[in-house]
Design a protein around this motif. Sequence first.
Motif, PDB file in Angstrom:
ATOM      1  N   TYR A  57      49.177  55.838  68.491  1.00  0.00           N
ATOM      2  CA  TYR A  57      48.407  54.824  69.208  1.00  0.00           C
ATOM      3  C   TYR A  57      48.212  53.597  68.318  1.00  0.00           C
ATOM      4  O   TYR A  57      48.058  53.728  67.096  1.00  0.00           O
ATOM      5  CB  TYR A  57      47.019  55.358  69.568  1.00  0.00           C
ATOM      6  CG  TYR A  57      46.951  56.335  70.715  1.00  0.00           C
ATOM      7  CD1 TYR A  57      47.157  55.918  72.029  1.00  0.00           C
ATOM      8  CD2 TYR A  57      46.651  57.673  70.485  1.00  0.00           C
ATOM      9  CE1 TYR A  57      47.064  56.812  73.091  1.00  0.00           C
ATOM     10  CE2 TYR A  57      46.552  58.573  71.532  1.00  0.00           C
ATOM     11  CZ  TYR A  57      46.762  58.143  72.833  1.00  0.00           C
ATOM     12  OH  TYR A  57      46.668  59.025  73.877  1.00  0.00           O
ATOM     13  N   PRO A  58      48.158  52.405  68.912  1.00  0.00           N
ATOM     14  CA  PRO A  58      47.763  51.237  68.117  1.00  0.00           C
ATOM     15  C   PRO A  58      46.267  51.298  67.819  1.00  0.00           C
ATOM     16  O   PRO A  58      45.515  52.045  68.456  1.00  0.00           O
ATOM     17  CB  PRO A  58      48.102  50.057  69.027  1.00  0.00           C
ATOM     18  CG  PRO A  58      48.086  50.615  70.403  1.00  0.00           C
ATOM     19  CD  PRO A  58      48.518  52.051  70.283  1.00  0.00           C
ATOM     20  N   GLU A  59      45.845  50.511  66.842  1.00  0.00           N
ATOM     21  CA  GLU A  59      44.467  50.576  66.378  1.00  0.00           C
ATOM     22  C   GLU A  59      43.912  49.178  66.106  1.00  0.00           C
ATOM     23  O   GLU A  59      44.628  48.295  65.629  1.00  0.00           O
ATOM     24  CB  GLU A  59      44.413  51.400  65.093  1.00  0.00           C
ATOM     25  CG  GLU A  59      43.042  51.514  64.452  1.00  0.00           C
ATOM     26  CD  GLU A  59      43.098  52.219  63.116  1.00  0.00           C
ATOM     27  OE1 GLU A  59      42.578  53.348  63.027  1.00  0.00           O
ATOM     28  OE2 GLU A  59      43.689  51.653  62.165  1.00  0.00           O
ATOM     29  N   ILE A  60      42.646  49.003  66.426  1.00  0.00           N
ATOM     30  CA  ILE A  60      41.910  47.806  66.030  1.00  0.00           C
ATOM     31  C   ILE A  60      41.026  48.204  64.856  1.00  0.00           C
ATOM     32  O   ILE A  60      40.291  49.187  64.934  1.00  0.00           O
ATOM     33  CB  ILE A  60      41.012  47.276  67.161  1.00  0.00           C
ATOM     34  CG1 ILE A  60      41.816  47.062  68.436  1.00  0.00           C
ATOM     35  CG2 ILE A  60      40.311  45.988  66.741  1.00  0.00           C
ATOM     36  CD1 ILE A  60      40.944  46.790  69.664  1.00  0.00           C
ATOM     37  N   ARG A  61      41.093  47.428  63.791  1.00  0.00           N
ATOM     38  CA  ARG A  61      40.263  47.713  62.615  1.00  0.00           C
ATOM     39  C   ARG A  61      39.555  46.424  62.211  1.00  0.00           C
ATOM     40  O   ARG A  61      40.163  45.349  62.186  1.00  0.00           O
ATOM     41  CB  ARG A  61      41.141  48.243  61.475  1.00  0.00           C
ATOM     42  CG  ARG A  61      40.368  48.816  60.280  1.00  0.00           C
ATOM     43  CD  ARG A  61      41.287  49.630  59.395  1.00  0.00           C
ATOM     44  NE  ARG A  61      41.563  50.939  59.990  1.00  0.00           N
ATOM     45  CZ  ARG A  61      40.880  52.037  59.721  1.00  0.00           C
ATOM     46  NH1 ARG A  61      39.878  52.007  58.852  1.00  0.00           N
ATOM     47  NH2 ARG A  61      41.195  53.182  60.303  1.00  0.00           N
ATOM     48  N   PHE A  62      38.281  46.544  61.901  1.00  0.00           N
ATOM     49  CA  PHE A  62      37.470  45.366  61.580  1.00  0.00           C
ATOM     50  C   PHE A  62      36.565  45.680  60.398  1.00  0.00           C
ATOM     51  O   PHE A  62      35.944  46.750  60.353  1.00  0.00           O
ATOM     52  CB  PHE A  62      36.610  44.979  62.792  1.00  0.00           C
ATOM     53  CG  PHE A  62      35.682  43.824  62.540  1.00  0.00           C
ATOM     54  CD1 PHE A  62      36.154  42.527  62.554  1.00  0.00           C
ATOM     55  CD2 PHE A  62      34.337  44.043  62.282  1.00  0.00           C
ATOM     56  CE1 PHE A  62      35.309  41.460  62.320  1.00  0.00           C
ATOM     57  CE2 PHE A  62      33.476  42.986  62.048  1.00  0.00           C
ATOM     58  CZ  PHE A  62      33.960  41.686  62.070  1.00  0.00           C
ATOM     59  N   SER A  63      36.533  44.771  59.423  1.00  0.00           N
ATOM     60  CA  SER A  63      35.706  44.974  58.233  1.00  0.00           C
ATOM     61  C   SER A  63      34.830  43.754  57.986  1.00  0.00           C
ATOM     62  O   SER A  63      35.258  42.614  58.186  1.00  0.00           O
ATOM     63  CB  SER A  63      36.581  45.222  56.999  1.00  0.00           C
ATOM     64  OG  SER A  63      37.346  46.400  57.143  1.00  0.00           O
ATOM     65  N   THR A  64      33.616  44.023  57.578  1.00  0.00           N
ATOM     66  CA  THR A  64      32.695  42.949  57.195  1.00  0.00           C
ATOM     67  C   THR A  64      31.824  43.447  56.052  1.00  0.00           C
ATOM     68  O   THR A  64      31.494  44.633  55.977  1.00  0.00           O
ATOM     69  CB  THR A  64      31.823  42.500  58.375  1.00  0.00           C
ATOM     70  OG1 THR A  64      30.923  41.473  57.942  1.00  0.00           O
ATOM     71  CG2 THR A  64      31.007  43.652  58.947  1.00  0.00           C
ATOM     72  N   SER A  65      31.460  42.531  55.148  1.00  0.00           N
ATOM     73  CA  SER A  65      30.615  42.893  54.008  1.00  0.00           C
ATOM     74  C   SER A  65      29.237  42.270  54.111  1.00  0.00           C
ATOM     75  O   SER A  65      28.453  42.316  53.176  1.00  0.00           O
ATOM     76  CB  SER A  65      31.280  42.425  52.698  1.00  0.00           C
ATOM     77  OG  SER A  65      31.489  41.011  52.722  1.00  0.00           O
TER      78      SER A  65
END
Length: 487
Positions: A57-65
């Motif tokens: 499956y494709p994936e959405i990944r999001f990062s914030t600090s």
Amino acid sequence: MTQLITPETPEPAFFTDAAQAVARLEALYNQSTGFLCDRFSSAMQGLDPGTRFRAYYPEIRFSTSSYAQVDSRLSFGHVSHPGTHATTVTRPDLFRSYLTQQIGLLIRNHGQPVQIGASTTPIPLHFAVANAPDLVVPHEGAAGFTLRDVFDVPDLATTNDDIVNGTHVSEDGSGPLSLFTAQRVDYSLARLAHYTATDPAHFQNHVLFTNYQFYVSEFEAYARAQLADPDSGYTSFVSTGNVEITTADATLDTPAKLPQMPSYHLKRADGSGITLVNIGVGPSNAKTATDHIAVLRPHAWLMVGHCAGLRNTQALGDFVLAHAYLREDHVLDDDLPVWVPIPALAEIQIALEQAVAEVTELSGYDLKRIMRTGTVATIDNRNWELRDQSGPVQRLSQSRAIALDMESATIAANGYRFRVPYGTLLCVSDKPLHGELKLPGMASTFYTTQVSRHLRIGIRAMEALRGMPLERLHSRKLRSFDETAFL
């Protein structure tokens, strides 16, 4: 060791444009499902696989600090704490508008890009071929090879409601972006097609549930009137079996055998139309329908069914606007304990009350002559009247219940659980505690005089909710402490 062959996918990429991010999701998904369909087709033609095929499956990944503060009135569109958040995605073509909106909010509210790439979650073969009508996965043993040795199959161990129920534990330390994983969505899309006999793509953002087929003919009549009006905004009407008409006088061929939960869709181009689902009788059906429709992320669902009036002051045909629920349906006890309150949602309550006033042309104190607001009790025993009534009647009295049915609390509780705005407007069809049982003659008169008006009220409420901004409709009352960014 068996050789594992996977498609060559591009490296993960970052996007600050939501539409471009969704386009990459579609490309990755189409590549993966196309790969599986091609390999399966070859295997079924007698070519010895001799290996194992897998696609992801494709994936959405999001990062914030940052603990960056966003508008505190918003209940969605942002993450609550720094870190990495991710979700797998299926059918990005079906969810294109939803994904574009949710990804766009995330980027805008945090000022950070999203990363789109392949996940580590395999796509089960059954879900990959779901949209290839010429391919059918045979049952175990029917193929010339052992299916599980060559392709991934659905795994119920990873298809669950842990995120929704607040029990999810991440394996890699990332938090969930969405309430549902891709395989959970795929599971429900398949179930929806089976139970309703309509493609999930036809479902609209506003869903009416009823427990009687009498409402269907009224809904079709309303739909035809809307199709005859060029200014209505409705584009087509879809019946069971995916039969679709675009003009008021078109013939609508109904299948001889109806599915378990017949569904009908009055469509608008942007998906903001109205879907009617006849869930039949009982909390099990109510849970099944809402379990699966929830993955489509509707903006509201309402129950417009019949109930037993519990007060002598009520008359047949009166309306009941639920503002609380006595839950004795039991089907959700393991997912949502009965001690969890199911609050009334002001936006829904106002829309329903105003719809009753508009359709009946009554207002203020006069409206109380035909509508009561109070607690609705939902039970799992249709013939509760035949048992010793002292216990049930005492509980009903203590709860201040004014009506009793078998579906409403289940639908409301699952709306609460799935963060879907919910409401209930019932019509009194019998008064078993006061000698008015639902018998054929009485029921026939009731159905012919009240169904049309009741349905019009439900539709009018939905049309009012359609004009409400999503940030108002999707109440913070439905969101928990540590909530997913996506609706």
